[in-house]
Scaffold this active site. Sequence first.
Site, mmCIF file in Angstrom:
data_model
loop_
_atom_site.group_PDB
_atom_site.id
_atom_site.type_symbol
_atom_site.label_atom_id
_atom_site.label_comp_id
_atom_site.label_asym_id
_atom_site.label_seq_id
_atom_site.Cartn_x
_atom_site.Cartn_y
_atom_site.Cartn_z
ATOM 1 N N TYR A 163 22.428 10.823 -44.585
ATOM 2 C CA TYR A 163 22.009 11.971 -45.204
ATOM 3 C C TYR A 163 22.589 13.136 -44.934
ATOM 4 C CZ TYR A 163 19.188 12.640 -40.923
ATOM 5 O OH TYR A 163 18.837 12.880 -39.790
ATOM 6 N N ASN A 175 23.456 6.223 -32.666
ATOM 7 C CA ASN A 175 23.821 7.146 -31.950
ATOM 8 C C ASN A 175 24.446 6.929 -30.649
ATOM 9 O OD1 ASN A 175 22.641 9.200 -33.963
ATOM 10 N ND2 ASN A 175 20.639 9.264 -32.744
ATOM 11 N N HIS A 216 15.064 19.201 -33.763
ATOM 12 C CA HIS A 216 14.810 18.892 -35.248
ATOM 13 C C HIS A 216 13.717 18.216 -35.573
ATOM 14 C CE1 HIS A 216 16.444 15.194 -33.720
ATOM 15 N NE2 HIS A 216 16.134 14.495 -34.701
ATOM 16 N N TYR A 239 25.980 8.406 -27.034
ATOM 17 C CA TYR A 239 25.938 9.607 -26.727
ATOM 18 C C TYR A 239 26.897 9.374 -25.421
ATOM 19 C CZ TYR A 239 21.568 11.158 -28.803
ATOM 20 O OH TYR A 239 20.600 11.326 -29.443
ATOM 21 N N ARG A 252 25.180 6.361 -23.716
ATOM 22 C CA ARG A 252 23.866 5.870 -23.985
ATOM 23 C C ARG A 252 24.016 5.671 -25.670
ATOM 24 N NH1 ARG A 252 19.043 8.497 -26.945
ATOM 25 N NH2 ARG A 252 17.515 7.165 -26.922
ATOM 26 N N HIS A 308 11.910 17.477 -31.752
ATOM 27 C CA HIS A 308 12.094 16.780 -30.829
ATOM 28 C C HIS A 308 13.787 16.673 -30.480
ATOM 29 C CE1 HIS A 308 12.406 13.851 -34.254
ATOM 30 N NE2 HIS A 308 13.753 13.370 -33.760
HETATM 31 C C1 OGA Z 1 17.774 11.220 -34.612
HETATM 32 C C2 OGA Z 1 17.055 11.499 -33.236
HETATM 33 C C3 OGA Z 1 17.155 10.301 -30.835
HETATM 34 C C4 OGA Z 1 17.783 9.489 -30.081
HETATM 35 O O1 OGA Z 1 18.941 10.823 -34.600
HETATM 36 O O2 OGA Z 1 17.168 11.884 -35.463
HETATM 37 O O3 OGA Z 1 15.971 11.991 -32.857
HETATM 38 O O4 OGA Z 1 17.135 8.949 -28.949
HETATM 39 N N1 OGA Z 1 17.732 10.569 -32.197
HETATM 40 O O5 OGA Z 1 19.059 9.376 -30.137
HETATM 41 MN MN MN Z 2 15.213 12.706 -34.984
#
Ligand code: OGA
Ligand code: MN
Length: 294
Positions: free
Chosen positions: A92, A141, A152, A143, A225, A214
């Site tokens: 998205y 995700n 967000h 990091y 991570r 959050h």
């Molecule tokens: C997201 C989110 C949290 C995370 O991608 O919308 O809130 O732990 N991620 O990566």
């Molecule tokens: Mn999120």
Amino acid sequence: MMANSTLCLNDVLSPEEAGSNKFSRRKKEANPELLRKLYNGIKYLYTFDNVECLKIEEYIDTVIINGDKGQLKPHTIDRGLRRNKYFFGERYTYGCGLGSEKLYPEGFVEPIPRWMEHLIIKPLEKARVLEQDFVNSAVINIYLPGGCIVSHIDPPQIFDRPIVTVSFFCDTLLCFGCKFSFKPIRTSTPIASVPLVRGSATSISGYAADNITHCIRPQDITSRRAAIILRRVLPSAPRLDHIELYCYTDTDFFSRLASGRKRRYTKEETEILYEIKHFSKRARYDGKIRHHVI
Ligand code: OGA
Ligand code: MN
């Protein structure tokens, strides 16, 4: 160990903190009723053991390697400064504010990988943590130290609740109600924070998902991570058509459009300029490309 063990489930602003910085208006939000509603919406659901984590982490690394080799559909990956996102099933746009986010057209990203179905989704379904066939979107995700995700709310017009996050490689904190400021990046004290432990599946729904933002703060990512976000995209979720996607992703085209410079447009661009007349206001270029908000 937690990245920052001083922050825990009951972490709220003290009156001194609240009164002494520019985020003081947050004080009124940190009341027991709010915290009760917030914690009601946060659940620890399941824990993958170390052996399972190691196997899943190997697969996550394979995704990164395949992405680097160019073996994934290009829109699967969104590269940021210290955080990359890999979209599976659906992707998205981040839009220009809550409510304006839209799905990409179908088929632009890789499907949910089989290893993720077998090693993560199926076990969570079996443990009745996830409803059968609920998940149709999975995001990894990644990091790097200092990476973050700014405050967000996962767009409610796109995603059903609950939203399930599974963490890998290390522990961190999920913070609620933080305000970010930039250059240099700073965050206000969160209204609350909860640990996201390696191997754990945590869900947010209700107030925790819909009424409070959050984030993952940069100071809480001290080593690499990964998070896998499992969600259900609603059938009613708004979707970009191909031309809107082109306009959204081709910033160069937009720069030329915005600069008003007389130049030749390609045949494809001319067609798009024609189509732009039919766009919603929001999709129109307004002088700023704002697509990497989250
Ligand atoms: C997201 C989110 C949290 C995370 O991608 O919308 O809130 O732990 N991620 O990566
Ligand atoms: Mn999120």
